[in-house]
Design an enzyme around this catalytic site. Structure first.
Site, PDB file in Angstrom:
ATOM      1  N   ARG A  25       1.213   0.350  -2.125  1.00 46.27           N
ATOM      2  CA  ARG A  25       1.872   1.655  -2.281  1.00 46.27           C
ATOM      3  C   ARG A  25       2.695   1.988  -1.016  1.00 46.27           C
ATOM      4  O   ARG A  25       3.026   1.127  -0.243  1.00 46.27           O
ATOM      5  CB  ARG A  25       0.872   2.772  -2.594  1.00 46.27           C
ATOM      6  CG  ARG A  25      -0.145   2.453  -3.704  1.00 46.27           C
ATOM      7  CD  ARG A  25       0.480   2.140  -5.042  1.00 46.27           C
ATOM      8  NE  ARG A  25      -0.513   2.149  -6.120  1.00 46.27           N
ATOM      9  CZ  ARG A  25      -0.410   1.471  -7.233  1.00 46.27           C
ATOM     10  NH1 ARG A  25       0.618   0.665  -7.468  1.00 46.27           N
ATOM     11  NH2 ARG A  25      -1.340   1.561  -8.164  1.00 46.27           N
ATOM     12  N   ASN A  70       6.385  -2.437  -7.094  1.00 48.52           N
ATOM     13  CA  ASN A  70       6.495  -1.347  -8.082  1.00 48.52           C
ATOM     14  C   ASN A  70       6.162   0.018  -7.469  1.00 48.52           C
ATOM     15  O   ASN A  70       5.232   0.693  -7.883  1.00 48.52           O
ATOM     16  CB  ASN A  70       5.616  -1.632  -9.310  1.00 48.52           C
ATOM     17  CG  ASN A  70       4.135  -1.726  -8.972  1.00 48.52           C
ATOM     18  OD1 ASN A  70       3.769  -2.092  -7.856  1.00 48.52           O
ATOM     19  ND2 ASN A  70       3.283  -1.402  -9.931  1.00 48.52           N
ATOM     20  N   ASP A 100      -4.928  -7.885  -7.138  1.00 48.14           N
ATOM     21  CA  ASP A 100      -4.281  -6.827  -7.932  1.00 48.14           C
ATOM     22  C   ASP A 100      -4.947  -5.482  -7.668  1.00 48.14           C
ATOM     23  O   ASP A 100      -4.991  -4.620  -8.555  1.00 48.14           O
ATOM     24  CB  ASP A 100      -4.274  -7.151  -9.437  1.00 48.14           C
ATOM     25  CG  ASP A 100      -3.193  -6.340 -10.177  1.00 48.14           C
ATOM     26  OD1 ASP A 100      -2.368  -5.697  -9.500  1.00 48.14           O
ATOM     27  OD2 ASP A 100      -3.204  -6.340 -11.419  1.00 48.14           O
ATOM     28  N   HIS A 126      -5.197   4.308  -7.661  1.00 48.86           N
ATOM     29  CA  HIS A 126      -4.680   5.527  -8.299  1.00 48.86           C
ATOM     30  C   HIS A 126      -5.688   6.612  -7.972  1.00 48.86           C
ATOM     31  O   HIS A 126      -6.906   6.342  -7.971  1.00 48.86           O
ATOM     32  CB  HIS A 126      -4.599   5.363  -9.821  1.00 48.86           C
ATOM     33  CG  HIS A 126      -3.539   4.416 -10.283  1.00 48.86           C
ATOM     34  ND1 HIS A 126      -2.219   4.781 -10.434  1.00 48.86           N
ATOM     35  CD2 HIS A 126      -3.601   3.103 -10.606  1.00 48.86           C
ATOM     36  CE1 HIS A 126      -1.517   3.734 -10.850  1.00 48.86           C
ATOM     37  NE2 HIS A 126      -2.326   2.702 -10.960  1.00 48.86           N
TER      38      HIS A 126
END
Ligand code: DOR
Ligand code: ZN
Length: 339
Positions: free
Chosen positions: A17, A41, A242, A246
């Site tokens: 992030r 991403n 991975d 969140h």
């Protein structure tokens, strides 16, 4: 007390992030790994060399270990072209990340159709320049068949560009193992969650949204066959966590995002797993040597991670100012701990 030393552990698929979240989570990885493939991403996706280099700086500024090596993957969008690819390669980027549009978190800039003349051209240039093509391989079909259905596309790219190394990211379906065996230029990363859990861990008892991830966890057969690849440290697979944080409040919402935050203590959890199966001697290859071979990584500063066979606990939660993060296997004991 029994100890093991891991040389240059690498996490070949990681979500770090940006901004505050990056600051809050980066130590979990840099305290255990000497480098990681960092996914692009972000809210502002990493679609250019300039953005990738800025992101690399942001990571290094926030890393206690200044020798930590972030390998930033460049996001393939409809506007990526040869000039940008050449620039990227000249600036040390070597991994391209393909997301099918809509397949996962922040994939809205991904590709609508994979095998168009335009993308085939991109793959051809990628092959010529020596890029590695990392793919989130899922169709938009039934969730348990998405990776399998994408298999045709892996096969087509592998046949058309035999010198292009292609990575099946977070392999989750035993039917994909065939692709590894058939095509010399197809490899895979494996997560801890896909080799230890199944759909039952999401919805077999109470609903467990923290176990919801993309690709979805599958059947006991999938888990066991993929675990077997990891335990034997099959030379075409490397470890990629991975780990994808969140906030807890978002994971509990309707339409929650996929992602499992597995970074805390993950090397200890892997040591546990390999020991339990009598394969501790293969852990070094799985978490480092295979990746070095596959990705041709030669410039790492030496880092040794020592673990001792002394139990420790995975935190129940990581408290952030805004909200919490819930780590994989939170509140459980691992037999190994960092020294
Ligand atoms: O579970 C996932 N979470 N899978 C992905 O592909 C993306 C990731 C994320 O960024 O949250
Ligand atoms: Zn991912």
């Amino acid at each position: 007390m029994q100890e093991i030393t891991l040389h240059n552990p690498l996490d070949m698929h990681l979500h770090l992030r940006e901004g505050e979240m990056l600051k809050n989570i980066i130590d979990f990885t840099t305290s255990q790994f000497c480098g990681a493939v960092v996914m692009p991403n972000l809210t502002t996706p990493i679609t250019t060399t300039k953005l990738a280099l800025q992101y690399k700086q942001e990571i290094l500024q926030n890393s206690k270990d200044k020798n930590f090596m972030p390998f930033i993957a460049l996001y393939i969008t409809d506007t990526l072209d040869e000039e940008e690819l050449v620039l990227a390669r000249n600036n040390g980027l070597k991994i391209l990340k393909l997301y099918p549009k809509g397949a996962t978190t922040n994939s809205q800039n991904g590709l609508d159709e994979i095998l168009t003349p335009r993308t085939l051209k991109i793959f051809e240039i990628a092959q010529k320049l020596g890029f590695i093509l990392s793919i989130h391989g899922e169709s938009n079909g039934f969730c348990l068949d998405r990776e399998y259905e994408f298999g045709k596309i892996f096969a087509k790219i592998a046949q058309t560009f035999p010198k292009l190394k292609i990575i099946i990211e977070h392999m989750s379906d035993y039917r994909s193992i065939d692709l590894l065996e058939t095509y010399e230029n197809i490899y895979a990363t494996l997560t801890l969650h896909h080799i230890t859990m199944t759909l039952d861990d999401i919805l077999g008892a109470g609903l467990r949204p923290h176990h919801f991830c993309k690709p979805i966890l599958k059947t006991p057969k999938d888990r066991d066959m993929l675990l077997n690849l990891a335990l034997q440290a099959h030379p075409k697979v490397s470890f990629g966590s991975d780990s994808a944080p969140h906030l807890e409040k978002n994971k509990l919402k309707d339409n929650a995002p996929g992602g499992i935050f597995s970074a805390p203590m993950i090397l200890c959890a892997l040591a546990d797993l390999f020991e339990k199966h009598g394969k501790l001697e293969n852990l070094q290859a799985f978490v480092s040597d295979n990746a070095k071979q596959i990705y041709n990584i030669t410039n790492l500063k030496s880092k040794e991670i020592k673990l001792q066979r002394k139990h420790a606990w995975i935190p129940t939660q990581i408290k952030l100012i805004q909200n919490n993060l819930i780590p994989l296997n939170n509140g459980t004991m691992v037999e190994w701990s960092p020294i």
